[in-house]
Enzyme design. Structure first.
Site, PDB file in Angstrom:
ATOM      1  CB  SER A  24      23.906  36.700  50.856  1.00 40.76           C
ATOM      2  OG  SER A  24      25.269  36.526  51.399  1.00 40.76           O
ATOM      3  CE  LYS A  57      24.787  40.014  46.842  1.00 38.58           C
ATOM      4  NZ  LYS A  57      24.646  38.667  47.393  1.00 38.58           N
ATOM      5  CB  SER A  78      27.079  39.371  50.251  1.00 36.56           C
ATOM      6  OG  SER A  78      26.138  38.401  49.634  1.00 36.56           O
TER       7      SER A  78
HETATM    8  N1  GLN Z   1      27.859  35.071  54.799  1.00 36.08           N
HETATM    9  C1  GLN Z   1      28.222  34.093  54.168  1.00 36.08           C
HETATM   10  C2  GLN Z   1      29.511  34.197  53.578  1.00 36.08           C
HETATM   11  O1  GLN Z   1      30.172  35.020  53.761  1.00 36.08           O
HETATM   12  C3  GLN Z   1      27.092  33.728  53.246  1.00 36.08           C
HETATM   13  C4  GLN Z   1      27.362  34.694  51.988  1.00 36.08           C
HETATM   14  C5  GLN Z   1      26.362  34.263  50.758  1.00 36.08           C
HETATM   15  O2  GLN Z   1      25.121  33.938  51.057  1.00 36.08           O
HETATM   16  N2  GLN Z   1      26.726  34.829  49.732  1.00 36.08           N
HETATM   17  O3  GLN Z   1      29.930  33.150  52.662  1.00 36.08           O
END
Ligand code: GLN
Length: 489
Positions: free
Chosen positions: A180, A81, A156
């Site tokens: 994410s 990532k 994400s």
């Molecule tokens: N979807 C959540 C956010 O937007 C979690 C994102 C993540 O785990 N990086 O913050």
């Protein structure tokens, strides 16, 4: 066979490498060829490090030819990532502000992968600075779900999950601040694990919300997940929150036997708005665990769950607003240098360098931390965080694990939630509490709703990754969801 090597799991490829039936170069070429073939449709990668990967693979082949024993990840193509620093390979966080940032050092997880001689094939697309649940907040392009290209892969870590599902890599790393790793794993029908806070070093992970962030594996099956955990886990003196507990051999716990384990099903996770087929799929998966000999209790209640979303959206943006203060147009990457003075440079750099979701978080966080509101928001959220954590502690006195859906919905259409941040935030309603409490959780493929993937989440007490993997493995052995491949090409 040589053309299909990209379809292998880590453990399958390892066996063939060990017996010298294939070379790492062949395996890496197959993966790169697959990327070349499907990437136009899936768009999972921000950077493809073709030359570096092939050069490394050649070196690894020389090593394999002169060494009898090789580590499980030796010669295995891995996608990272783009929030994890890779020395000499661009690390963008899918943000314009870091578009040309080439880190001068490796994150600890990358050092560990390199020590085992894994091959870094490239960097995966993501929501900008890991803020999002669909990978549509990437400043570059959205990633598409390999199971239905009109739908999102989740986020994400959507690039990592989509690439694993599409066989564009053998395995991947993601990061999980509120879901994410697990939510995109569920939406792409792969395995994703969020380790206990402190289990995996965050050194070299670009910070989003430091008290919540953890790096975790995305893999084709549970065995691979255990193997990657063996490599990346452990104490790191460069991360003061990493914990000096010994790392067990996670792969050794995969016995297939879960008889007598106590599993609770917290009813608050079957939220309003959950799709019927997701509910039915997860209920069927729980029934399977019962058939395998687990003792299932459907009557568990964690009443503070309803505050998790609010707590998260105070804490995460607050920490993000502090962490992202470093992008000032002076220290890193993109800069509006000609703006005049240093204040204007900073203002203009941030204005044009950050996307709308990142700006929203910075504003929310700055507001929540401001002098007059600190007690009302941030401090209050920290108190409720403690209550949520305690509720989990109590539940784990009684249960070995808690099982829930990973996502309340199957993959949604690109654009469907983009204009409505609250709808997007609700995607992580089942995963956020885990980060708030710092506990581990895994998502495993648990079926399909009209050909779209469903994921089951298994949560455990701190440092119980072994138990989670054991349950996940037993379930995987009894089903074959993980063997299905998306109908790409
Ligand atoms: N979807 C959540 C956010 O937007 C979690 C994102 C993540 O785990 N990086 O913050």
């Amino acid at each position: 066979m040589a053309n299909d090597l990209h379809q292998l799991t880590i453990h399958e490829a390892h066996e063939l490498l060990r017996q010298r039936k294939i070379s790492s170069t062949e395996l890496t070429r197959s993966v790169l060829h697959r990327i070349g073939h499907v990437e136009e449709k899936v768009r999972a990668c921000v950077t493809i490090a073709e030359d570096i990967a092939l050069r490394e693979a050649k070196k690894v082949d020389d090593y394999i030819n002169t060494n009898r024993e090789i580590a499980p990840l030796t010669g295995i193509p891995t996608l990272i990532k783009d929030v994890i620093c890779t020395k000499g390979i661009r690390t963008t966080c899918s943000s314009k502000i870091l578009e040309n940032f080439i880190p001068p050092y490796d994150a600890t997880v990358i050092e560990r992968l390199r020590k085992e001689k894994a091959i870094i094939v490239g960097k995966a697309n993501m929501d900008e600075f890991a803020m999002g649940s669909s990978t549509e907040h990437s400043a570059f392009f959205p990633t598409h779900n390999p199971w239905d290209l009109a739908r999102v892969p989740g986020g994400s870590s959507g690039g990592s999950a989509a690439a694993v599902a599409a066989d564009e890599t053998i395995c991947a790393l993601g990061s999980d601040t509120g879901g994410s790793v697990r939510q995109p794993a569920a939406l792409c029908s792969v395995v994703g694990l969020k380790p206990t806070y402190g289990r995996v070093s965050r050194f070299g992970l670009v910070a989003f919300a430091s008290s919540l962030d953890q790096i975790g594996p995305l893999t084709k099956d549970v065995t691979d997940c255990a193997l990657v955990m063996n490599t990346i886990s452990g104490y790191d003196p460069r991360d003061s929150t990493s914990v000096p507990y010994p790392v067990p051999d996670y792969a050794r716990q995969l016995t297939g036997d879960i008889r007598g384990l106590k599993i609770g099903i917290p009813k608050e996770y079957f939220v309003e708005g959950m799709e019927d087929q997701v509910r039915a799929g997860v209920e069927a998966a729980v029934e399977k665990l019962r058939e395998l000999g687990a003792e299932v209790d459907w009557e568990v209640s964690l009443p503070h769950t309803k505050y998790a979303l609010a707590v998260y959206y105070i804490l995460a943006p607050s920490e993000a607003s502090a962490n992202l203060a470093r992008y000032d147009g002076v220290k890193y990457g993109f800069s509006e240098r000609d703006a005049g003075n240093v204040i204007e440079t900073t203002e203009k750099t941030r204005q044009s360098g950050f996307g709308p979701e990142v700006k929203r978080r910075i504003m929310l966080g700055t507001y929540a931390l401001s002098a007059g509101y600190y007690d009302a928001y941030y401090h209050k959220a920290q108190k409720v965080r403690t209550l949520i954590k305690r509720e989990f502690d109590q539940a784990f006195e009684k249960y070995d694990a808690l099982v829930t859906p990973t996502s309340p919905v199957a993959p949604f259409r690109l654009g469907e939630k983009l204009e409505d941040p609250i709808q997007m935030y609700l995607s992580d309603i089942c995963t956020l509490p885990v980060n708030i409490a710092g506990i581990p959780a895994i998502s495993v493929p648990a079926g399909f709703a009209d050909d779209l993937p469903i994921g089951m989440q298994i949560m455990g007490k701190p440092f119980s990754e072994e138990t989670l993997l054991r349950i996940a493995f037993a379930y995987e052995q009894a089903t074959d969801w993980h063997k299905r491949r998306p109908p790409l090409s």
